[in-house]
Design a protein around this motif. Structure first.
Motif, PDB file in Angstrom:
ATOM      1  N   SER A 134       0.844  -1.192   0.000  1.00  0.00           N
ATOM      2  CA  SER A 134       0.000   0.000   0.000  1.00  0.00           C
ATOM      3  C   SER A 134       0.879   1.242   0.000  1.00  0.00           C
ATOM      4  O   SER A 134       2.047   1.202   0.406  1.00  0.00           O
ATOM      5  CB  SER A 134      -0.938   0.030   1.215  1.00  0.00           C
ATOM      6  N   GLY A 136       0.359   5.562   0.817  1.00  0.00           N
ATOM      7  CA  GLY A 136      -0.509   6.659   1.210  1.00  0.00           C
ATOM      8  C   GLY A 136       0.243   7.975   1.212  1.00  0.00           C
ATOM      9  O   GLY A 136       1.392   8.040   1.670  1.00  0.00           O
ATOM     10  N   ASN A 149      -4.390   7.402  -1.716  1.00  0.00           N
ATOM     11  CA  ASN A 149      -3.952   6.081  -1.278  1.00  0.00           C
ATOM     12  C   ASN A 149      -4.152   5.056  -2.389  1.00  0.00           C
ATOM     13  O   ASN A 149      -5.005   5.212  -3.263  1.00  0.00           O
ATOM     14  CB  ASN A 149      -4.702   5.646  -0.009  1.00  0.00           C
TER      15      ASN A 149
END
Length: 320
Positions: A134, A136, A149
């Motif tokens: 991930s 962000g 994100n």
């Protein structure tokens, strides 16, 4: 040959060897790279001896030819940083006479972010490979806050894909006063094992920060949303939903962060809920270890279908 010429020749030879050795030593001794200098200064400014010692050890391994210079910096930089901190507090008599070897930049990027990466591998009766990641990004200004994100989650079990989930989102916020804010949200999701190929959501609403302390922050928001879903086994559907979310951050200590992020969407005959509970602990510098529990719930009364997926992860988090 007389003694004087021989003495002169020996002295000349010794001088030449000494100069040659000094040149060799200088050639071998390389200056400390700027990136390592900046890392040492940042570690000293953190005022954490454990972090500083770890950074010095890593710096020596990364630049072994500069080990002596790094050791010298480890003694001098903390003194200069301490003096600058006192000067910033108003004690100008303690300001250092020299500039730090790697002064901290006066202008920092308005964007802050974190990248997370984790994976799993199991062999034997079951052959499993899983990868998760991930990213962000957040930009905070006096009035506006922008959050971007992206994430992906993939798992293969015995040669068959068992998890295929990815998505991206953007959420702008505008501060109305110390407690209230308005927001917008736009996100894209794909999860074929939950029954949809593509899902697009856009929405707006208002939120409140009932608690906003340095060690604990809590925000609640709600508003309408429009969702368009391309189902795998059904036709595309567009619906109006009610959206609510809760976000909390708690810092029990300087090295530990506990967070809770959740959102729920209520549509006619359908409910979607997501929740992530995480604990982050600082390892050294910008690197953290992250342990999280993720929950995703989908219920569709029209198809008498109900799915609940939970995932527990351990991953590394790099903040910048």
């Amino acid at each position: 040959m007389s003694i004087l010429p021989r003495t002169f020749a020996a002295a000349a030879f010794t001088t030449g060897v000494t100069l040659w050795l000094s040149q060799v030593g200088e050639a071998r001794a390389e200056p400390v790279p700027d990136a390592i200098r900046a890392m040492i200064v940042a570690a000293a400014r953190s005022d954490d001896p454990t972090v500083f010692a770890a950074v010095i050890a890593v710096a020596k391994q990364a630049a072994p030819s500069s080990a002596e210079e790094i050791e010298a910096l480890s003694r001098e930089v903390p003194k200069d940083v301490a003096a600058i901190v006192r000067a910033e507090a108003g004690d100008l008599t303690t300001a250092p006479d020299i500039i730090l070897v790697a002064p901290l930049p006066s202008k920092r990027s308005p964007w802050k972010g974190a990248a997370e990466l984790g994976g799993s591998r199991a062999t034997g009766d079951t052959d499993t490979l899983g990868v998760y990641g991930s990213l962000g990004l957040t930009r905070t200004g006096p009035t506006w806050t922008h959050r971007i994100n992206g994430r992906f989650d993939y798992q293969d079990t015995n040669g068959v894909r068992s998890v295929e989930r990815y998505g991206a989102g953007y959420e702008p916020q505008v501060r109305l006063n110390e407690r209230l804010y308005s927001f917008g949200v736009a996100q894209y999701e794909h999860d074929r094992f939950l029954g949809y190929q593509d899902r697009v959501t856009v929405g707006v609403g208002f939120g409140v920060n009932p608690v906003d302390r340095p060690d604990f922050k809590l925000s609640l928001d709600a508003g309408p949303a429009f969702r368009r879903t391309d189902y795998i086994a059904q036709n595309r559907q567009s619906t109006i939903a009610g959206r609510g979310s809760l976000n909390a951050r708690w810092l029990p200590s300087e090295r530990i962060t506990v967070s809770q992020d959740g959102a729920v969407y209520l549509e006619t005959g359908q409910t979607t809920a997501k929740s992530t509970t995480a604990v982050e602990t600082l390892l050294f510098g910008p690197l953290k270890a992250r342990f999280s529990y993720n929950l995703q719930f989908e219920r569709d009364r029209r198809l008498s279908r109900e799915n609940l997926n939970t995932t527990t992860r351990a991953s590394l988090l790099y903040s910048f």
